[in-house]
Motif scaffolding. Structure first.
Motif, PDB file in Angstrom:
ATOM      1  N   ALA A 433       0.855  -1.184   0.000  1.00 12.61           N
ATOM      2  CA  ALA A 433       0.000   0.000   0.000  1.00 12.61           C
ATOM      3  C   ALA A 433       0.891   1.233   0.000  1.00 12.61           C
ATOM      4  CB  ALA A 433      -0.918  -0.002   1.214  1.00 12.61           C
ATOM      5  N   ARG A 434       1.168   1.728  -1.201  1.00  8.73           N
ATOM      6  CA  ARG A 434       1.988   2.921  -1.351  1.00  8.73           C
ATOM      7  C   ARG A 434       1.147   3.978  -2.064  1.00  8.73           C
ATOM      8  NH1 ARG A 434       5.936   3.355   1.880  1.00  8.73           N
ATOM      9  NH2 ARG A 434       7.095   4.650   0.404  1.00  8.73           N
ATOM     10  N   GLY A 435       1.720   4.665  -3.049  1.00 11.92           N
ATOM     11  CA  GLY A 435       0.916   5.617  -3.800  1.00 11.92           C
ATOM     12  C   GLY A 435      -0.238   4.935  -4.496  1.00 11.92           C
ATOM     13  N   THR A 436      -0.022   3.687  -4.924  1.00 14.94           N
ATOM     14  CA  THR A 436      -1.099   2.827  -5.415  1.00 14.94           C
ATOM     15  C   THR A 436      -1.012   1.505  -4.670  1.00 14.94           C
ATOM     16  OG1 THR A 436       0.279   1.951  -7.205  1.00 14.94           O
ATOM     17  CG2 THR A 436      -1.081   3.872  -7.719  1.00 14.94           C
ATOM     18  N   LEU A 437      -2.087   0.720  -4.754  1.00  9.83           N
ATOM     19  CA  LEU A 437      -2.108  -0.579  -4.104  1.00  9.83           C
ATOM     20  C   LEU A 437      -1.638  -1.619  -5.112  1.00  9.83           C
ATOM     21  CD1 LEU A 437      -3.037  -1.721  -1.331  1.00  9.83           C
ATOM     22  CD2 LEU A 437      -5.168  -2.376  -2.464  1.00  9.83           C
ATOM     23  N   GLY A 438      -0.549  -2.312  -4.799  1.00 11.41           N
ATOM     24  CA  GLY A 438       0.000  -3.263  -5.751  1.00 11.41           C
ATOM     25  C   GLY A 438       0.562  -4.493  -5.070  1.00 11.41           C
ATOM     26  N   PRO A 439       0.917  -5.517  -5.868  1.00 12.55           N
ATOM     27  CA  PRO A 439       1.456  -6.757  -5.309  1.00 12.55           C
ATOM     28  C   PRO A 439       2.971  -6.774  -5.214  1.00 12.55           C
ATOM     29  CG  PRO A 439       0.992  -7.077  -7.614  1.00 12.55           C
ATOM     30  CD  PRO A 439       0.643  -5.637  -7.304  1.00 12.55           C
ATOM     31  N   GLY A 440       3.644  -5.712  -5.676  1.00 15.71           N
ATOM     32  CA  GLY A 440       5.096  -5.737  -5.675  1.00 15.71           C
ATOM     33  C   GLY A 440       5.623  -6.770  -6.664  1.00 15.71           C
ATOM     34  N   ARG A 441       6.803  -7.262  -6.406  1.00 14.86           N
ATOM     35  CA  ARG A 441       7.441  -8.256  -7.275  1.00 14.86           C
ATOM     36  C   ARG A 441       6.636  -9.556  -7.223  1.00 14.86           C
ATOM     37  NH1 ARG A 441      12.485  -8.938  -9.610  1.00 14.86           N
ATOM     38  NH2 ARG A 441      13.385 -11.041  -9.568  1.00 14.86           N
ATOM     39  N   LEU A 442       6.263 -10.074  -8.385  1.00 15.48           N
ATOM     40  CA  LEU A 442       5.399 -11.256  -8.446  1.00 15.48           C
ATOM     41  C   LEU A 442       5.973 -12.211  -9.490  1.00 15.48           C
ATOM     42  CD1 LEU A 442       2.782 -12.307  -7.161  1.00 15.48           C
ATOM     43  CD2 LEU A 442       1.523 -11.244  -9.040  1.00 15.48           C
ATOM     44  N   MET A 443       6.812 -13.146  -9.047  1.00 17.90           N
ATOM     45  CA  MET A 443       7.482 -14.063  -9.959  1.00 17.90           C
ATOM     46  C   MET A 443       6.545 -15.214 -10.327  1.00 17.90           C
ATOM     47  SD  MET A 443      10.244 -12.485 -10.349  1.00 17.90           S
ATOM     48  CE  MET A 443      10.950 -13.699 -11.485  1.00 17.90           C
ATOM     49  N   MET A 444       6.356 -15.424 -11.640  1.00 13.65           N
ATOM     50  CA  MET A 444       5.494 -16.483 -12.138  1.00 13.65           C
ATOM     51  C   MET A 444       6.150 -17.115 -13.368  1.00 13.65           C
ATOM     52  SD  MET A 444       1.724 -14.675 -11.637  1.00 13.65           S
ATOM     53  CE  MET A 444       0.781 -16.185 -11.366  1.00 13.65           C
ATOM     54  N   THR A 445       5.783 -18.354 -13.639  1.00 13.36           N
ATOM     55  CA  THR A 445       6.338 -19.099 -14.768  1.00 13.36           C
ATOM     56  C   THR A 445       5.282 -19.261 -15.849  1.00 13.36           C
ATOM     57  OG1 THR A 445       7.865 -20.301 -13.335  1.00 13.36           O
ATOM     58  CG2 THR A 445       7.386 -21.282 -15.482  1.00 13.36           C
ATOM     59  N   CYS A 446       5.702 -19.052 -17.098  1.00  9.14           N
ATOM     60  CA  CYS A 446       4.795 -19.136 -18.245  1.00  9.14           C
ATOM     61  C   CYS A 446       4.628 -20.592 -18.678  1.00  9.14           C
ATOM     62  CB  CYS A 446       5.348 -18.339 -19.423  1.00  9.14           C
ATOM     63  SG  CYS A 446       5.629 -16.598 -19.082  1.00  9.14           S
ATOM     64  N   ARG A 447       3.393 -21.016 -18.752  1.00 15.00           N
ATOM     65  CA  ARG A 447       3.088 -22.341 -19.272  1.00 15.00           C
ATOM     66  C   ARG A 447       2.101 -22.184 -20.422  1.00 15.00           C
ATOM     67  NH1 ARG A 447       2.017 -25.979 -13.785  1.00 15.00           N
ATOM     68  NH2 ARG A 447       4.118 -25.722 -12.882  1.00 15.00           N
ATOM     69  N   PRO A 448       2.432 -22.700 -21.592  1.00 15.84           N
ATOM     70  CA  PRO A 448       1.494 -22.578 -22.717  1.00 15.84           C
ATOM     71  C   PRO A 448       0.240 -23.368 -22.443  1.00 15.84           C
ATOM     72  CG  PRO A 448       3.307 -24.045 -23.282  1.00 15.84           C
ATOM     73  CD  PRO A 448       3.652 -23.445 -21.946  1.00 15.84           C
ATOM     74  N   ARG A 449      -0.873 -22.855 -22.933  1.00 14.05           N
ATOM     75  CA  ARG A 449      -2.134 -23.579 -22.789  1.00 14.05           C
ATOM     76  C   ARG A 449      -2.086 -24.894 -23.554  1.00 14.05           C
ATOM     77  NH1 ARG A 449      -6.769 -21.073 -22.348  1.00 14.05           N
ATOM     78  NH2 ARG A 449      -7.509 -23.226 -22.211  1.00 14.05           N
ATOM     79  N   ALA A 450      -2.829 -25.874 -23.085  1.00 19.39           N
ATOM     80  CA  ALA A 450      -2.852 -27.181 -23.724  1.00 19.39           C
ATOM     81  C   ALA A 450      -3.415 -27.104 -25.140  1.00 19.39           C
ATOM     82  CB  ALA A 450      -3.703 -28.145 -22.885  1.00 19.39           C
ATOM     83  N   THR A 451      -4.374 -26.203 -25.339  1.00 17.21           N
ATOM     84  CA  THR A 451      -4.945 -26.008 -26.666  1.00 17.21           C
ATOM     85  C   THR A 451      -4.229 -24.848 -27.315  1.00 17.21           C
ATOM     86  OG1 THR A 451      -7.088 -26.778 -25.904  1.00 17.21           O
ATOM     87  CG2 THR A 451      -7.047 -25.545 -27.972  1.00 17.21           C
ATOM     88  N   PRO A 452      -3.427 -25.067 -28.364  1.00 15.30           N
ATOM     89  CA  PRO A 452      -2.666 -23.973 -28.961  1.00 15.30           C
ATOM     90  C   PRO A 452      -3.588 -22.993 -29.663  1.00 15.30           C
ATOM     91  CG  PRO A 452      -2.473 -25.952 -30.291  1.00 15.30           C
ATOM     92  CD  PRO A 452      -3.210 -26.351 -29.047  1.00 15.30           C
ATOM     93  N   PRO A 453      -3.165 -21.722 -29.777  1.00 11.30           N
ATOM     94  CA  PRO A 453      -3.964 -20.736 -30.501  1.00 11.30           C
ATOM     95  C   PRO A 453      -4.194 -21.154 -31.944  1.00 11.30           C
ATOM     96  CG  PRO A 453      -2.183 -19.685 -29.262  1.00 11.30           C
ATOM     97  CD  PRO A 453      -1.927 -21.152 -29.217  1.00 11.30           C
ATOM     98  N   LYS A 454      -5.371 -20.802 -32.459  1.00  3.57           N
ATOM     99  CA  LYS A 454      -5.689 -21.109 -33.859  1.00  3.57           C
ATOM    100  C   LYS A 454      -5.493 -19.867 -34.719  1.00  3.57           C
ATOM    101  CE  LYS A 454      -9.085 -24.593 -32.535  1.00  3.57           C
ATOM    102  NZ  LYS A 454     -10.498 -25.018 -32.598  1.00  3.57           N
TER     103      LYS A 454
END
Length: 454
Positions: A433-454
């Protein structure tokens, strides 16, 4: 249609736990969300100390609605705006009600539906640009990626400026420092200490200078080709109705700085929270994915798709309820008045918090539970006026609310159709909770969806 609450007796009170000299400034600084959320138990209008000054926290939606819809009596002012005006001048969000009407009339055309339709093409291009860089197994700071995305979008669309990576990084870093500096000066009003040549104060002043220089460059470039029809050109062509005088370069700079500041970090924070919450609620994530698969089949979302994405939009509404990026603001009374049954003299400072109002359990049962379906009709019609105010209200409601809502829906839908973002196994959400409300650093890993884009 909103419901009319039954007659009730409003209550005014004084918050417990104030300290000599500091009042409640330390509670606001150290644990602001917990402190604010505790105040409705004491009254509808609760007086706190912010250093030597006093302010009333508006804790009931009826009072919040009255305050937000009567901008002449409850004008922009108080500790937050007094500090912010040092940097942003009397720009649209900071202007008093007398100036606001004229300024909004000059800027409103930049946010009309046909303009936002044009901006959506930029939104789609930048969303594609971001996701094209991701690879299966890539571990990234989602908050940083989304902040770059939203800053590029606002720079290219509203300002019609090319967003080179180096320039984006410069503005982004400067704005973070400036917004945090303003917040600290509001919550810990230590006056003369902020004039000392400390490392933190020097960083803040350097960031202000860099930000001014970057925006001045955009203005100078646009003056050299005045035929444009973007927001910068609109402001350069504006003339005061009474005096006939154009806006000064400083006035234009103030407007542009606040538009950039309000238009990127807030949206990025909301999207970051959304991806985190979906990662923690598999059933909700599956519903979003099923909806976007059926509508998009992997392509980039457009505004025309949004009517077919109701659950995705309810997710955004619920994220904005739980974690409103603009989580506190202040007002000041311009005349003697009454609020929540309590008389207030002219010059009284008021503080209202969307977070406080949107976490009241009597208004939103089990408020810490992520439940997008609480926004299903007719339930959403039963929310009292003044209870859900992530964009403010009245004629001072955020001018870019529709821009932001469309941008968030397009980004959430498009990313969800292509990728699943998974946090580290031991990751926890640390709300900042600073000038805006945020989650700060948020490390996540990219996983492609099982159904690929068409």
């Amino acid at each position: 249609m909103t419901t009319t609450p039954s007659p009730r007796t409003a209550r005014a009170a004084v918050a417990p736990g104030g300290l000599p000299v500091l009042g409640h400034a330390w509670q606001l600084h150290a644990r602001p969300l917990e402190f604010l959320s505790s105040l409705p138990a004491h009254g509808d209008l609760v007086r706190i100390g912010m250093g030597p000054a006093q302010a009333y926290v508006v804790c009931h939606p009826d009072a919040a609605h009255q305050m937000l819809t009567d901008s002449r009596t409850f004008d922009k002012g108080g500790p937050f705006f007094d500090k912010a005006r040092v940097l942003f001048g009397s720009s649209l969000p900071m202007a008093g009600w007398r100036e606001h009407r004229w300024q909004r009339r000059q800027m409103q055309p930049a946010f009309q539906a046909d303009r936002i339709q044009g901006y959506s093409r930029v939104m789609g291009e930048e969303i594609d640009r971001m996701t094209a860089r991701w690879r299966p197994g890539t571990r990234l700071d989602v908050s940083e990626s989304l902040t770059n995305l939203t800053l590029r979008i606002v720079t290219r669309s509203v300002l019609a400026a090319e967003a080179e990576d180096s320039a984006v990084a410069e503005v982004q870093e400067s704005l973070h420092l400036v917004i945090d500096g303003i917040y600290q000066r509001v919550m810990l009003p230590l006056g003369p200490l902020y004039r000392l040549p400390t490392a933190g104060n020097r960083r803040y002043r350097r960031a202000c200078t860099r930000l001014h220089r970057a925006i001045d460059g955009i203005i100078a470039e646009r003056r050299a080709r005045p035929e444009g029809d973007d927001l910068v050109s609109m402001l350069l062509a504006a003339h005061d109705d009474d005096t006939g005088e154009p806006m000064s370069d400083k006035d234009v700079r103030d407007q542009l700085m606040v538009m950039i500041g309000a238009g990127f970090e807030t949206t990025a924070n909301t999207l970051s929270f959304a991806f985190w919450l979906l990662s923690q609620h598999p059933e909700a994530e599956k519903r979003v994915q099923a909806e976007v698969d059926g509508t998009l089949a992997g392509r980039t979302a457009t505004p025309a798709d949004l009517d077919q994405l109701p659950y995705t939009q309810r997710v955004i509404s619920e994220v904005l309820r739980m974690y409103p990026p603009g989580w506190f603001f202040t007002r000041v009374t311009t005349t003697d008045t009454t609020l929540a049954g309590h008389p207030l003299p002219a010059g009284t400072a008021l503080l209202y918090s969307a977070y406080l109002l949107q976490h009241r359990p009597d208004l939103f049962p089990d408020p810490e539970r992520f439940d997008p379906d609480r926004w299903l009709p007719p339930s959403d019609d039963n929310v009292p006026r003044g209870a859900h105010v992530p964009f403010g209200g009245g004629n001072r409601k955020c001018i870019g609310d529709q821009f932001a809502l469309i941008e968030m829906a397009m980004a959430l839908a498009t990313v969800s159709s292509r990728w699943s973002l998974r946090p580290d196994p031991d990751a926890t959400l640390r709300i900042q909770a600073r000038g805006t409300l945020g989650p700060g650093r948020l490390m996540m890993t990219c996983r492609p969806r099982a159904t690929p884009p068409k």
